[in-house]
Design an enzyme around this catalytic site. Structure first.
Site, PDB file in Angstrom:
ATOM      1  N   ASP A  38       0.856  -1.181   0.000  1.00  0.00           N
ATOM      2  CA  ASP A  38       0.000   0.000   0.000  1.00  0.00           C
ATOM      3  C   ASP A  38       0.895   1.233   0.000  1.00  0.00           C
ATOM      4  O   ASP A  38       2.057   1.154   0.408  1.00  0.00           O
ATOM      5  CB  ASP A  38      -0.893   0.008   1.251  1.00  0.00           C
ATOM      6  CG  ASP A  38      -2.205   0.740   1.030  1.00  0.00           C
ATOM      7  OD1 ASP A  38      -2.162   1.937   0.668  1.00  0.00           O
ATOM      8  OD2 ASP A  38      -3.279   0.137   1.220  1.00  0.00           O
ATOM      9  N   ASN A  91      -6.488  -5.111  -5.884  1.00  0.00           N
ATOM     10  CA  ASN A  91      -7.485  -4.267  -5.235  1.00  0.00           C
ATOM     11  C   ASN A  91      -7.110  -2.793  -5.222  1.00  0.00           C
ATOM     12  O   ASN A  91      -7.990  -1.940  -5.100  1.00  0.00           O
ATOM     13  CB  ASN A  91      -7.697  -4.767  -3.792  1.00  0.00           C
ATOM     14  CG  ASN A  91      -8.489  -3.787  -2.952  1.00  0.00           C
ATOM     15  OD1 ASN A  91      -9.707  -3.684  -3.076  1.00  0.00           O
ATOM     16  ND2 ASN A  91      -7.799  -3.023  -2.102  1.00  0.00           N
ATOM     17  N   TYR A 155     -12.733   6.289 -14.050  1.00  0.00           N
ATOM     18  CA  TYR A 155     -12.897   5.123 -13.170  1.00  0.00           C
ATOM     19  C   TYR A 155     -13.721   4.029 -13.859  1.00  0.00           C
ATOM     20  O   TYR A 155     -13.373   2.845 -13.818  1.00  0.00           O
ATOM     21  CB  TYR A 155     -13.576   5.582 -11.884  1.00  0.00           C
ATOM     22  CG  TYR A 155     -13.678   4.564 -10.783  1.00  0.00           C
ATOM     23  CD1 TYR A 155     -12.570   4.250  -9.984  1.00  0.00           C
ATOM     24  CD2 TYR A 155     -14.887   3.918 -10.507  1.00  0.00           C
ATOM     25  CE1 TYR A 155     -12.680   3.331  -8.951  1.00  0.00           C
ATOM     26  CE2 TYR A 155     -14.992   2.998  -9.478  1.00  0.00           C
ATOM     27  CZ  TYR A 155     -13.895   2.713  -8.702  1.00  0.00           C
ATOM     28  OH  TYR A 155     -13.990   1.793  -7.684  1.00  0.00           O
ATOM     29  N   LYS A 159     -12.351   0.309 -14.703  1.00  0.00           N
ATOM     30  CA  LYS A 159     -12.991  -0.868 -14.120  1.00  0.00           C
ATOM     31  C   LYS A 159     -13.557  -1.801 -15.195  1.00  0.00           C
ATOM     32  O   LYS A 159     -13.576  -3.020 -15.026  1.00  0.00           O
ATOM     33  CB  LYS A 159     -14.085  -0.438 -13.135  1.00  0.00           C
ATOM     34  CG  LYS A 159     -13.551   0.198 -11.862  1.00  0.00           C
ATOM     35  CD  LYS A 159     -12.570  -0.699 -11.120  1.00  0.00           C
ATOM     36  CE  LYS A 159     -12.296  -0.245  -9.712  1.00  0.00           C
ATOM     37  NZ  LYS A 159     -11.307  -1.115  -9.020  1.00  0.00           N
TER      38      LYS A 159
END
Length: 254
Positions: A38, A91, A155, A159
């Site tokens: 992260d 993710n 986005y 996606k």
């Protein structure tokens, strides 16, 4: 809690908060050794300490999924520490929402880089380890926004792209015992949806209420709902489920 991931190693990008953290916790509770990267150093250390205090085996590192060398280095360290990587969950994500006429080139590039290049980098880094073992589970986190969403041209495109990426990996890697699937969340209560509420200038509670009014099961989603779907795809017994997208949104999505 079952031990269905006993002996497995799960690698989750963006695993410090929200959906990513729930996925990491799900795998840890079910017996896996967990690894995550992260950019949020504070959240990464906090989540790492929480997991270690519970006795889980954890690898974590501050790393940028957009930088292949950083991802590859992390993968090498995970394999050296735990012996393999059996499960990859792409993710890591960001939002830079705006209507098209206000959206900047940087807004577009940032979202594309994190979601698409980041997932490509991680899959490319782990695939050789999975191929050599003739086993692997890749799960990409998409979104209902892939179907189109106002203010999210970047986005939504990223996606949707992840779904095409998922299906292509399924075709290329299936013969090596590696499945690739995608989970597409609907409205989930996370830090990211709090940012959305702030962007449009309403209290988070109001955004939740408005979203729930359109959800057939009459509740908002929680990160654990997504973690449960990811665990299904990652299960050893799901070996004949490949190249699929499941919408976890409390109702059907067209």
């Amino acid at each position: 809690m079952s031990e269905r991931f006993q002996g497995r190693v799960a690698f989750v990008t963006g695993g410090s908060r929200g959906i990513g953290k729930a996925i990491v916790e799900q795998f840890a509770k079910e017996g896996a050794k967990v690894a995550f990267i992260d950019l949020n150093e504070e959240a990464l250390h906090e989540t790492t300490n929480e997991l270690k205090e519970k006795g889980y085996e954890v690898y974590s590192k501050v790393a940028n999924v957009c930088d292949y060398e950083q991802v590859e280095k992390s993968v090498e360290e995970i394999v050296e520490l735990f012996g393999s990587i059996d499960i990859l969950v792409n993710n890591a994500g960001v939002i830079r929402d705006n209507l098209l006429f206000k959206m900047t080139e940087n807004d577009w590039d940032t979202v594309m880089d994190v979601h698409l290049k980041g997932s490509f980098n991680s899959a490319r880094a782990v695939q050789s380890h999975m191929v050599s073992k003739k086993y692997g589970r890749i799960v990409n986190i998409s979104s209902t926004s892939a179907l189109g969403n106002r203010g999210q041209a970047n986005y939504a495109t990223a996606k949707a792209g992840l779904q095409g990426f998922t299906k292509t990996l399924a075709i290329e890697l299936g013969k090596y015992g590696i499945t690739s699937n995608s989970v597409a969340p609907g409205f989930i209560e996370t830090e990211m949806t709090k940012e959305t509420a702030a962007r449009i200038g309403i209290p988070f509670d109001e955004l939740i209420k408005a979203s729930v009014s359109r959800i057939p099961v009459a509740r908002s989603g929680k990160p654990s709902d997504i973690a449960n779907a990811v665990a299904f795809f990652a299960d050893e017994q799901s070996s004949f489920v490949n190249g699929q997208v499941i919408y976890v949104a409390g109702g059907p999505k067209d």
